[in-house]
Every structure is written in C-alpha cells, then in structure tokens.
Design an enzyme around this catalytic site. Structure first.
Site, short mmCIF file in Angstrom:
data_model
loop_
_atom_site.label_atom_id
_atom_site.label_comp_id
_atom_site.label_asym_id
_atom_site.label_seq_id
_atom_site.Cartn_x
_atom_site.Cartn_y
_atom_site.Cartn_z
N ASP A 73 -6.92 0.01 -4.19
CA ASP A 73 -6.36 -0.60 -5.39
C ASP A 73 -5.79 0.49 -6.31
OD1 ASP A 73 -6.13 -3.03 -7.17
OD2 ASP A 73 -7.38 -1.76 -8.45
N GLU A 103 -2.10 0.56 -2.45
CA GLU A 103 -1.33 -0.15 -3.46
C GLU A 103 -0.66 0.94 -4.27
OE1 GLU A 103 -1.94 -3.81 -6.61
OE2 GLU A 103 -3.36 -2.14 -6.69
#
Length: 805
Positions: free
Chosen positions: A431, A487
């Site tokens: 993330d 990401e």
C-alpha cells in the site's frame, strides 16, 4: 552477583561497542536521569503498591554498579546484579534473533532500542491482561542485558497463558523525536501475535476502545500440520487476482457460514473463487489493527463508524486476531493456525495468497496519537521526522514509516520473510509503496551506501533512484521469488506508475489502465490509442524500462472507489453515510450513470448498465497483463454510490451471497465463462508485448484502425496457438455500426461473446442448449463477412472451418 572486568585498554565485551576506561561507566551514571515513579497495583499483593520497573532499573544500575578506580591500577571491576524473577530462571540472553524465540528449553527476548536508558520486560497472564494488571516485571540491566542497542534476556519456566510487553524509559522530548514513557507497556515490533479484545467491534472493559495489549510468548506446542504444503509458484502472467476483505466476504447472514467474518469463513467459500477462475487471492490488510480506532456514533445510519478496511497497522508480524473464530483463545496461537489453514486450503485449490501490507504508516498517528509500540520503543528511528520532531505525513494518516533507515528496512525484510517462510504466503501488495522509495530521516549516504555520494544533498523524504529497502527486498534470496506488487503512489504527490524502482521483478497497480479504460468504455473522445496500449499491457509504461506485460496489474475497480455496478450507475459520489457531509472520497471517478443517477432506473438504463459491466469485464480479460477483480463485482455489488466505504461494518461492505445466487445465470455466469476463456487462451497472458507477427489492429474495415480523437472503436485480431485466431472489438459509440471482418479463406468467423445480447446469449458456451439457433441468427451477416454491433458493446469472435468453402 556477576563480575565483569575491563581494562583501560580497549576491550570488546560481547558486543560491537568498545569500552575504553572506567570513565565510560562514570559518564553513563552521570548521564542517567532518575525517571518519575508511578505506583501500580501489584498482582501478587493487592494491598501493596510498587514502582514501575524504570525506577527499579535506575536503582539496579546506580546501586549495583561499583567502580573501584585507582590511578595506579590498570584492572577495574564492575559488580552487576542479575535481573530477578519470582517465577522464572533468568539469565542475560542473546541479542538475536529479535522478538520472543524458543531456544535451549526457554524463551529468549530481544528488542532494539537505541535511545532508551532502561528497559523492563513485563510478563502478563491472559487473565491479568483483561484486568489491566502486570503479573511480573523483570528489570533489564543496561550492561548484562544489553548488546549494542539491543536489550535481551533469557527465561526458563512455565509460560502457559503468558503474554509479554516492555517498558522503556528515556527522554520524553517530542521536539527531539523521543516519546519514552515509563508508564506505558509497549508492544514488541517483532511479536508474532497481539492480544487485546476478543471480538471484532466489541468494546473492551469499561467501554475502552484501547484496552492494554500484550504479545504472544511462543511455546513448544506451536506446531502446525502443513500436510506437505509447498508454494504454487505460478508465472505471474497466468494470474487472475481477486481482492477480498476477510470479514466482509462472509459476514452477511446470506453466506450461511459456520464461522462468518473469519479466516475459516473464507475457507468455506474458496470453491466459489475456484468457480470464478481465481488463482490468486489478495487479502486486504490482515495484520493486527484496531477496528475501534475512530469508533464513533454515525447519526446518518444510526450505527457506529469503525476502521473496517484495516489500513492502520499496530503490528506487522501478527495476523488480525479478531478475524479468527478462536479470538484470543490460547493466547493467539489458534488464530495464527487459522490463518495458516486458510493459506493451506487455498493452495489445495490451486489459489495463491498475496497479502496487502501497509508499511507506509502505523496506527500511532502524529504527535497526538497513542504510544503503543514503535513510538514507545524508539520513535526517532521508526518514523520519518523533521528536525524539530514533527512527523512527516506522506501517508495522509499522521505519520510516515521511516522505511529506508537501516534498522527499519531490516525490520520490514524480516517481517516479509516471516510471512513467506512461516505463514506460506505467496507475495505482497504494498500500500502506498512510493513511500518506501523516499529518503529516511537524517539521510546519510555514508550510513546507507557506505561511501559519500558526490552532490548528495537529499533531504528527508526525497524520492531515491535506488531505494535501499527496495534493493534489499529485490535481491533477498527468499523474497525475490515471491509476487511483489506496488501501489506506486502516495498522498504526498509522488506518482510512480511506470517508473517505480523495480529490479525487473516488481509489478504495479496500473492506475493509468483504470482511468483510461473507464474513459474509453463510457465513450469519451480521444482515448482510442491509449485504450489500445492498455489492451497490449501498457508497453508505453513498462517496455522501455525492460519490464513485461505481467508487470501491469490491470484493474477497473478496487476496494477504494466505486464498485463496478456503481461505476455505471452514478456520476457523482454519494458518501453522506460516512458522516462527513460528502467531503471525503475521490471526486473524479470517470464514471457514467448511463442516463439516470442511482440504483433505481428505467429498464432501458438498467440494460445499458449491465452491458457496460460486461464491457468492462471483457476488457479486463482480453488485456495483456494481470487482471484483478474486486470482491463482489462478479455479481454487481452496489455500495449505493459510496466510493470511500472505509468505516462501514455493515451491508455496504458485506458480500451478498443472496445477490450472487440471483446473478448465477446472469453476470456471474458471464464472468466465470470469460475467466475460463482467458485461462484457455495461450495469447491472453503473453510473457512479452505482442508484436505485428501475432496482433493486427482493425477499424470498421479490416486493417484500417482509426486512432483519431473522435474514434470510439478499437478492434484487433490475435493469433492463438489454442484457439487459432481471436477477433475482439469494442464499440464505445452511442451509435450502432456494421463492421467488416478480416477475410480468412477456408474459415468463417463465429460469435462467442456479444455483450449487447441478453443472458445467456451474451456468451455462447458449448453447453448452451440454443447455441446453434443463436449462431444461425447471425448467418446473413457472417456469410457476408460482416457483423452488426450495437452501441456500447464488445464482441469476441473465433475462427472455425467453413463447411461451405
């Protein structure tokens, strides 16, 4: 008593630090500041109070360290009192490995803290934890129990139902980056499980959202029967990824799960994923987090807001305990085994497991946040700080993990290795991974690279071309063989899609694919060429850097943003249910409601919406790269237009198994058949970008593609060693069109998929009873090598021998 001897000449005493003289110890004593004392109810003697261990440690050092200095004597002696315990045999222990580790018939405890002046090991039984008591404290000696910056102790005894934590003392000086608080029991960053509340969403004693937490102590009974489980090691190009929320997947009553909302609940539904053609499960955060982090009443819905998604980690080694049916039973051992069972059962069904990990920030937030673990252990090491102690906030969540600090990057690698070797996971999705490429606090090229770098004027947070952490992961002998997905952006404005440092093995969530595909499918001018790049695996992003199509993780929808059904039902976000006056969530969604806003619309609008959903899904399945499906999209889950459902533990986020059954012969059938088709085709998961040898572009006429800004039509043929040749076309115009098909002497084109047709004729599978009748309806056009396409539709045609040729 234990005697340590040292001489005035340098002597290496069991560590990397040299002790030069008795003055070294005198200076340590003079620098010790006696910490404040705090009374605490003693568990063994409820009518008495005792000081916290920091005071004990201070007294232990000041009273028991004796330096007999002599101007003429070369030999000096320090007398050190060993740590004492009422329950355990205590010895000095070992500095490695970090965490609590079984060895030599006992448990070794080891933890890094470079700035603490004292450390105390707190042992807590499960029953005492629930009463907010400490069972026993063992003050560590700063000489005998410390090697370099590592505190350690070894214990033998009965650890049944025993947990642990630490207390550290030192400066409490936020402006210098230090938050040592001797009244706080903090978690070991290397703890393998964190125990607090037993049930998801249920308040602790006295309605406390943050009851005391403690760490699991390993026991010899921790064995798990893997039944010979081995990693599947699928080539990444062959994956179809499914993003799933563990609790949301089976919490709804329609799941009829024996263990709803848990790891075991997911196990019960693995066959659903198998039917859908999924071979890789991407678990949304399963590290320990506190779902009650911002627990508050939501007057809009009349329930309570929670941290449902879990992007706010407390501990990176511990699985989320309240995702297990066992809860805190057996001090977390059973919860760990439930996670392992999920992985094992997924592997049995040919499904890999990838974890969504959040190494960009922690739950401790900014300077007003709680002291739970990293902050109380060594704040200035674990967090990215400005010169006056302020927290950098590239995560948008109050703090930024100091990923490229030598200690922190080794911590991250150790954690990832643990999940691969001990928990058998197959990879990770990182993330806000761009944070992991930023320079650490007090960036120092000598410290990082070993040598000064000319012109190295990098400041904290500067993006690095060769980030040490990414380098370390990419070249690690264990980690370089697993799936690594970034990401590739953060909330500080760093956007690295296509340019994330990759060492040839990192993939990326392709956010540009999402945005371009959404624009083209809904009929926006000027995207035909970019859409074609997406179909080819985004070579414009990845080819120049030496990467391949499988480095692109293609997605149209994910957990944040609109669901697939909402993408075709809403022009604007509808986030009032979040209690933030619709101010949260992304404003630019590239969505189209097909003519009417909201779930309730006329029949023509609903038909167009279903067609658009099929168009999006077909696009995912025929694109080079790795497709990712978001949980619930396979049956058309709606969140009511809410594109930021982070706080809802309710039907908004729950998978509706009753709705899936309603869609069994409709959209769900379509999705299953398309994923099956992708798996069957050799050409839809290429190891390299397609070339003109196997791919040809077409327009309304063969070989004449239209790349103009006004074009809303893209078509191609693809040579496939299994299917022969495939023709795929997208008409994103509001007008129908009759297209001319490429001539193939001795063969004719036959329809397989047409998204404009009602189910079940949208996919003419071999088991469809009326398949031959349906094909005959196309005959007048196909005999003339033509095909009629309705507006907003897409098709797949296959070549078959022409019996009349």
């Amino acid at each position: 008593m234990e005697l340590l001897q040292f001489t005035s000449s340098p002597l290496l005493h069991g560590s990397s630090k040299f002790i030069n003289s008795p003055e070294f110890y005198k200076s340590k004593l003079s620098n010790l500041k006696k910490p404040p004392t705090t009374t605490f109810r003693c568990c063994n003697h409820p009518n008495k109070t005792s000081h916290f261990a920091n005071s004990k440690a201070f007294e232990n050092v000041t009273k028991n360290l004796v330096i007999r200095a002599s101007k003429s004597a070369e030999l000096e002696t320090a007398v050190i009192k060993k740590p004492q315990s009422q329950r355990f045999q205590v010895s000095k222990g070992y500095p490695t490995p970090f965490g609590a580790t079984l060895r030599d018939g006992g448990v070794n405890f080891s933890i890094f803290s470079s700035n603490a002046v004292s450390a105390t090991l707190c042992l807590i039984t499960l029953s005492d934890l629930q009463e907010n008591k400490v069972t026993e404290e063992i003050a560590l000696d700063s000489f005998a129990n410390k090697t370099g910056d590592v505190w350690h102790v070894f214990l033998k005894g009965d650890f049944k139902d025993m947990l642990y934590g630490y207390k550290f003392d030192g400066k409490f000086s936020p402006q210098e980056g230090h938050y040592f608080d001797p009244t706080k029991i903090v978690l070991d960053p290397y703890a393998k499980a964190v125990i607090s509340r037993a049930q998801f969403g249920v308040l602790g004693p006295d309605e406390n959202c943050w009851p005391q937490m403690a760490c699991l102590v390993p026991t010899p009974e921790d064995e798990f029967d893997w039944e010979g489980d081995l990693p599947l090691k699928y080539p990444q190009r062959d994956l179809i990824i499914y993003e799933v929320h563990v609790r949301g997947f089976t919490r709804h009553e329609s799941s009829k799960s024996e263990h709803p909302g848990t790891y075991l609940g997911v196990v019960e539904k693995l066959d659903h994923l198998k039917d859908l053609g999924i071979n890789c499960l991407e678990l949304m955060p399963c590290h320990e987090f506190n779902e009650l982090e911002y627990f508050s009443y939501n007057s809009v819905l009349g329930d309570y807001k929670v941290n449902f998604w879990g992007y706010s980690t407390i501990n990176y080694f511990s699985p989320m305990i309240r995702y297990s049916s066992a809860g805190i039973r057996n001090c977390g051992h059973d919860a760990i085994n439930e996670f392992k069972l999920l992985v094992k059962e997924a592997h049995k069904r040919g499904i890999e497991v990838v974890m969504d990990v959040v190494f960009n920030h922690t739950v401790e937030g900014n300077d007003k946040g709680p002291i739970l673990s990293f902050r109380g252990v060594d704040n200035s090491v674990y967090y990215m700080l400005a010169p006056k102690g302020e927290f950098y906030n590239y995560s948008g969540c109050g703090n930024t993990f100091n990923c490229n600090h030598p200690v922190v990057r080794q911590f991250i690698v150790d954690c990832l290795r643990y999940w691969v070797t001990e928990m058998h996971v197959d990879g990770f999705r990182f993330d806000l991974a761009s944070i992991m490429t930023r320079g650490s606090s007090l960036w120092d090229s000598v410290n990082v690279y070993g040598i000064p770098i000319e012109g190295d004027l990098l400041t904290t947070g500067t993006p690095l071309r060769s980030p040490p952490l990414i380098d370390l992961i990419s070249n690690d002998p264990i980690l370089r063989g697993v799936k690594l997905i970034a990401e590739a952006w953060d909330t500080g404005g760093l956007y690295q899609v296509g340019i994330f440092p990759h060492w040839g093995i990192w993939s990326e969530w392709n956010g540009k694919y999402r945005d371009i595909v959404r624009q083209f499918i809904k009929g926006t001018d000027g995207f035909a060429g970019a859409f074609a790049e997406c179909l080819c695996g985004s070579p414009n992003l990845y080819q120049e850097g030496g990467r391949k199509p499988w480095n692109s993780i293609n997605f149209v929808c994910a957990h944040d943003g609109f669901s697939l059904a909402d993408l075709v039902s809403y022009n604007k976000k509808h986030n009032l249910a979040n209690g933030e006056d619709n101010n949260d969530g992304e404003t630019h969604n590239n969505s189209w409601n097909c003519g009417q806003e909201g779930e309730f619309a006329n029949i023509l609008v609903k038909k167009l919406r279903r067609r658009q959903m099929r168009n999006f899904f077909l696009c995912l399945m025929v694109s080079q790269g790795v497709p990712m499906i978001s949980m619930g999209d396979e049956y058309g889950h709606t969140k009511g237009g809410n594109n930021n459902t982070y706080c809802h533990d309710n039907d908004i986020n729950y998978f509706r198994w009753d709705k899936k059954e309603e869609s069994k012969s409709d959209f769900f059938r379509f999705c299953c058949l398309l994923t099956k088709f992708r798996h069957e085709c050799e050409s839809l998961g290429l190891s390299d970008f397609p070339t003109a040898d196997r791919l040809q572009w077409h327009g309304h006429a063969p070989g004449l593609p239209d790349w103009s800004d006004k074009s809303r039509f893209v078509a191609f043929t693809l040579i496939d060693s299994v299917k022969g040749e495939i023709y795929v076309a997208f008409n994103a115009s509001h007008l129908p069109v009759i297209i001319s098909l490429p001539k193939r002497p001795g063969y004719r084109w036959e329809p397989l998929v047409d998204t404009s047709k009602p189910e079940p004729f949208d996919f003419l599978s071999s088991d469809l009873p009326a398949k031959e009748i349906a094909i005959k309806q196309y005959a007048p056009f196909l005999d003339a090598n033509l095909y009629p396409m309705l507006s907003y539709s897409s098709i797949i045609l296959l070549l078959s021998p022409d019996e009349n040729a």
